[in-house]
Design a protein around this motif. Structure first.
Motif, PDB file in Angstrom:
ATOM      1  N   GLU A 256     -13.202  -7.447  15.535  1.00  0.00           N
ATOM      2  CA  GLU A 256     -12.438  -6.659  14.561  1.00  0.00           C
ATOM      3  C   GLU A 256     -13.209  -6.510  13.247  1.00  0.00           C
ATOM      4  N   VAL A 257     -13.767  -7.606  12.738  1.00  0.00           N
ATOM      5  CA  VAL A 257     -14.474  -7.516  11.458  1.00  0.00           C
ATOM      6  C   VAL A 257     -15.809  -6.793  11.615  1.00  0.00           C
ATOM      7  N   LYS A 258     -16.442  -6.964  12.777  1.00  0.00           N
ATOM      8  CA  LYS A 258     -17.707  -6.244  13.012  1.00  0.00           C
ATOM      9  C   LYS A 258     -17.486  -4.733  12.936  1.00  0.00           C
ATOM     10  N   ASN A 259     -16.311  -4.293  13.363  1.00  0.00           N
ATOM     11  CA  ASN A 259     -15.966  -2.866  13.302  1.00  0.00           C
ATOM     12  C   ASN A 259     -15.334  -2.469  11.979  1.00  0.00           C
ATOM     13  N   GLY A 260     -15.387  -3.371  11.020  1.00  0.00           N
ATOM     14  CA  GLY A 260     -14.872  -3.034   9.692  1.00  0.00           C
ATOM     15  C   GLY A 260     -13.364  -2.966   9.634  1.00  0.00           C
ATOM     16  N   LEU A 261     -12.680  -3.717  10.496  1.00  0.00           N
ATOM     17  CA  LEU A 261     -11.214  -3.728  10.546  1.00  0.00           C
ATOM     18  C   LEU A 261     -10.662  -2.312  10.646  1.00  0.00           C
ATOM     19  N   GLU A 262     -11.217  -1.585  11.595  1.00  0.00           N
ATOM     20  CA  GLU A 262     -10.823  -0.188  11.810  1.00  0.00           C
ATOM     21  C   GLU A 262      -9.316  -0.050  12.018  1.00  0.00           C
ATOM     22  N   VAL A 263      -8.715  -0.983  12.747  1.00  0.00           N
ATOM     23  CA  VAL A 263      -7.294  -0.895  13.051  1.00  0.00           C
ATOM     24  C   VAL A 263      -6.435  -1.025  11.792  1.00  0.00           C
ATOM     25  N   VAL A 264      -6.995  -1.629  10.755  1.00  0.00           N
ATOM     26  CA  VAL A 264      -6.265  -1.763   9.487  1.00  0.00           C
ATOM     27  C   VAL A 264      -6.497  -0.555   8.597  1.00  0.00           C
ATOM     28  N   PHE A 265      -7.785  -0.270   8.319  1.00  0.00           N
ATOM     29  CA  PHE A 265      -8.099   0.791   7.350  1.00  0.00           C
ATOM     30  C   PHE A 265      -7.719   2.179   7.857  1.00  0.00           C
ATOM     31  N   ASN A 266      -7.773   2.386   9.156  1.00  0.00           N
ATOM     32  CA  ASN A 266      -7.413   3.690   9.707  1.00  0.00           C
ATOM     33  C   ASN A 266      -6.188   3.596  10.605  1.00  0.00           C
ATOM     34  N   GLY A 267      -5.342   2.632  10.312  1.00  0.00           N
ATOM     35  CA  GLY A 267      -4.143   2.460  11.125  1.00  0.00           C
ATOM     36  C   GLY A 267      -3.021   1.798  10.368  1.00  0.00           C
TER      37      GLY A 267
ATOM     38  N   LEU B  26      -2.620   0.125   7.616  1.00  0.00           N
ATOM     39  CA  LEU B  26      -2.413   0.298   6.177  1.00  0.00           C
ATOM     40  C   LEU B  26      -1.605   1.565   5.884  1.00  0.00           C
ATOM     41  N   LYS B  27      -1.925   2.627   6.595  1.00  0.00           N
ATOM     42  CA  LYS B  27      -1.179   3.881   6.422  1.00  0.00           C
ATOM     43  C   LYS B  27       0.241   3.738   6.970  1.00  0.00           C
ATOM     44  N   ILE B  28       0.408   3.000   8.070  1.00  0.00           N
ATOM     45  CA  ILE B  28       1.739   2.762   8.628  1.00  0.00           C
ATOM     46  C   ILE B  28       2.605   2.056   7.589  1.00  0.00           C
ATOM     47  N   LEU B  29       2.052   1.050   6.947  1.00  0.00           N
ATOM     48  CA  LEU B  29       2.798   0.306   5.926  1.00  0.00           C
ATOM     49  C   LEU B  29       3.142   1.204   4.747  1.00  0.00           C
ATOM     50  N   GLU B  30       2.177   1.975   4.279  1.00  0.00           N
ATOM     51  CA  GLU B  30       2.428   2.871   3.139  1.00  0.00           C
ATOM     52  C   GLU B  30       3.497   3.905   3.475  1.00  0.00           C
ATOM     53  N   ASP B  31       3.392   4.512   4.642  1.00  0.00           N
ATOM     54  CA  ASP B  31       4.371   5.531   5.048  1.00  0.00           C
ATOM     55  C   ASP B  31       5.755   4.917   5.236  1.00  0.00           C
ATOM     56  N   SER B  32       5.787   3.699   5.768  1.00  0.00           N
ATOM     57  CA  SER B  32       7.071   3.027   5.989  1.00  0.00           C
ATOM     58  C   SER B  32       7.788   2.768   4.664  1.00  0.00           C
ATOM     59  N   LEU B  33       7.039   2.360   3.647  1.00  0.00           N
ATOM     60  CA  LEU B  33       7.643   2.074   2.348  1.00  0.00           C
ATOM     61  C   LEU B  33       8.071   3.344   1.622  1.00  0.00           C
ATOM     62  N   LYS B  34       7.392   4.443   1.919  1.00  0.00           N
ATOM     63  CA  LYS B  34       7.839   5.727   1.365  1.00  0.00           C
ATOM     64  C   LYS B  34       9.160   6.151   2.016  1.00  0.00           C
ATOM     65  N   ARG B  35       9.281   5.831   3.283  1.00  0.00           N
ATOM     66  CA  ARG B  35      10.480   6.185   4.041  1.00  0.00           C
ATOM     67  C   ARG B  35      11.666   5.308   3.637  1.00  0.00           C
TER      68      ARG B  35
ATOM     69  N   TYR C  89      -2.651  -3.630   0.866  1.00  0.00           N
ATOM     70  CA  TYR C  89      -1.662  -2.723   0.258  1.00  0.00           C
ATOM     71  C   TYR C  89      -1.438  -3.111  -1.206  1.00  0.00           C
ATOM     72  N   PHE C  90      -1.168  -4.384  -1.452  1.00  0.00           N
ATOM     73  CA  PHE C  90      -0.891  -4.827  -2.819  1.00  0.00           C
ATOM     74  C   PHE C  90      -2.153  -4.836  -3.675  1.00  0.00           C
ATOM     75  N   PHE C  91      -3.297  -5.148  -3.073  1.00  0.00           N
ATOM     76  CA  PHE C  91      -4.565  -5.090  -3.807  1.00  0.00           C
ATOM     77  C   PHE C  91      -4.838  -3.669  -4.291  1.00  0.00           C
ATOM     78  N   LYS C  92      -4.658  -2.721  -3.405  1.00  0.00           N
ATOM     79  CA  LYS C  92      -4.889  -1.311  -3.739  1.00  0.00           C
ATOM     80  C   LYS C  92      -3.982  -0.872  -4.881  1.00  0.00           C
ATOM     81  N   ASN C  93      -2.731  -1.257  -4.821  1.00  0.00           N
ATOM     82  CA  ASN C  93      -1.784  -0.869  -5.863  1.00  0.00           C
ATOM     83  C   ASN C  93      -2.057  -1.568  -7.189  1.00  0.00           C
TER      84      ASN C  93
END
Length: 452
Positions: free
Chosen positions: A335-346, A348-357, A443-447
């Motif tokens: 996962e880390v070798k791939n740069g945590l692709e599942v987080v940065f392109n998955g 994280l956006k799910i969490l952001e969209d969920s909180l908007k909803r 998410y919280f770091f970004k904000n």
């Protein structure tokens, strides 16, 4: 009054001492002192800078210093270290310190090989040192006395002030990052329903730990993340930061086991969140963008799978190593070798969209966990059960998520039903849990740092 003859005698005595130490230990020697002008080399500022540099050098060569001696006389305050390391590596680290550390230009850090010779920069392809005031070569300015002693002292004082300002900023940022790491771990274990994971409502599929075990563990390892952030908020290159952070991680594991009574609550989290903490601290130091975090992780962890080399010859294997041998399973390392692709392109956006909803954090965390369970090659599930069980969990989570997940009409009931079934079958998606904590952290770091 300055005694030149005594000064020269002390220099000869030091050189003789260095030769004896090199002969005795047969390892490289480092000599550190402040390059301070004038006859009084023991002014408080000079001593303070020498102490600071020597303490930081000790950290860089942790566990490799086999002898230390401090001299304090007309030559100034000088630290001598015998380093159990190759002389080329020793010189490289010292030159990088001189070149990149805020106080580096104020110091003379000499490295001596076992034959007593002082290693020059040019021997390793480094340029000659520049003057700390102008761009001319330092030795040219020194010979011509281009700058007054007072001008040089003023520059040294300014660098010392800059260094202390840096420390204040570094410590503030490291504390914020450490707090975010703690919060993310607590938010993760507080998420419910949790599909077999420990939550405030249930021990999940675990008999040896509960919600309070995780709280104790989280607080026990929080300071380690702060230390990682401090190391990363510096001039050091990623490779050296990563190695130093892994040593901190080992101490964190000891603290975790001590707090939990030898129960493994956060071993995977220490590694995974540690990598992210290092990356986010480094981008803040280098004034980079949030999107650069993923590239930094990829760069830092590009050789991480080398950990699996020659593991067939090891007597004791970790769970991850056993899975790699049995299934070619790379787990969190992959996962880390791939740069945590599942987080940065998955996720994280799910969490952001969920909180908007819906601003309900728990619902958003559950939804993000469902998404991750449908995507992650979770080594915890494979270790406890099998590849077949992992595929089943992924399929169930993916279908649940596609139908709306926790937000569908009967989402909460469905989630509780799945949780009860997983608890009964002792299923625990621990790898997805760690990635949920990382997602929450980012998410919280970004904000906090980027959405101002």
């Amino acid at each position: 009054m300055f005694d030149l003859n005594r000064f020269l005698e002390l220099r000869e005595e030091r050189v003789e001492l260095q030769k004896n130490l090199l002969n005795q230990f047969n390892y490289p020697l480092i000599a550190i002192r402040t390059n301070y002008p004038g006859e009084n080399k023991l002014e408080p500022l000079a001593i303070k800078i020498t102490d600071i540099a020597s303490n930081e050098i000790k950290e860089l060569f942790k566990n490799k210093i086999i002898f230390e001696k401090i001299l304090e006389n007309l030559e100034g305050k000088i630290y001598l270290f015998i380093i159990k390391e190759k002389v080329e590596i020793t010189k490289k680290i010292c030159v990088e310190f001189e070149e990149n550390h805020i106080l580096g230009r104020c110091l003379d850090i000499d490295v001596y090989s076992t034959d007593g010779s002082s290693l020059s920069r040019s021997m390793f392809g480094y340029p000659k040192r520049k003057c700390m005031i102008c761009d001319d070569l330092a030795f040219v300015c020194g010979r011509s006395m281009k700058h007054s002693h007072q001008d040089i002292k003023n520059v040294i004082l300014k660098k010392y002030i800059d260094y202390n300002d840096y420390l204040i900023k570094r410590d503030e940022i490291a504390k914020k990052i450490g707090d975010l790491a703690l919060n993310s771990m607590i938010y993760e274990v507080a998420t419910a329903p949790a599909f077999g994971l420990v939550s405030p409502l249930t021990q999940g599929s675990h008999s040896d730990m509960d919600f309070f075990t995780f709280l104790k563990s989280s607080f026990a390892i929080k300071d380690g993340f702060e230390e990682m952030a401090k190391i990363s908020y510096s001039y050091l290159n990623l490779k050296d930061i990563f190695l130093l952070s892994r040593k901190i991680g080992l101490d964190m594991e000891k603290n975790m086991f001590k707090a939990t009574g030898n129960v493994n609550t956060h071993k995977g989290m220490i590694f995974l969140l540690g990598v992210v903490v290092v990356a986010v601290s480094k981008i803040l130091y280098e004034n980079k963008n949030f999107d650069d975090i993923q590239f930094l992780i990829k760069d830092m962890c590009k050789d991480i799978l080398k950990d699996f080399e020659n593991i067939k010859n090891k007597k004791e294997l970790t769970h991850g190593e056993k899975l790699f041998i049995d299934y070619g399973f790379t787990g969190v390392r992959g996962e880390v070798k791939n740069g945590l692709e599942v987080v940065f392109n998955g996720s994280l956006k799910i969490l952001e969209d969920s909180l908007k909803r819906n601003p309900d954090f728990n619902l958003a965390f559950v939804q993000t966990l469902i998404f991750l369970m449908g995507k992650v090659m979770d080594s915890t599930i494979v270790h406890r059960h099998s590849i077949q069980m992992l595929n089943r969990v992924k399929k169930e989570a993916e279908e649940f998520f596609k139908n709306g997940g926790i937000y569908e009409k009967t989402g909460l009931k469905t989630a509780i039903d799945i949780e009860n079934a997983y608890i009964k079958e002792k299923i625990s998606p621990g790898g997805s849990a760690d990635l949920l904590a990382v997602t929450i952290f980012l998410y919280f770091f970004k904000n906090l740092f980027f959405n101002k």
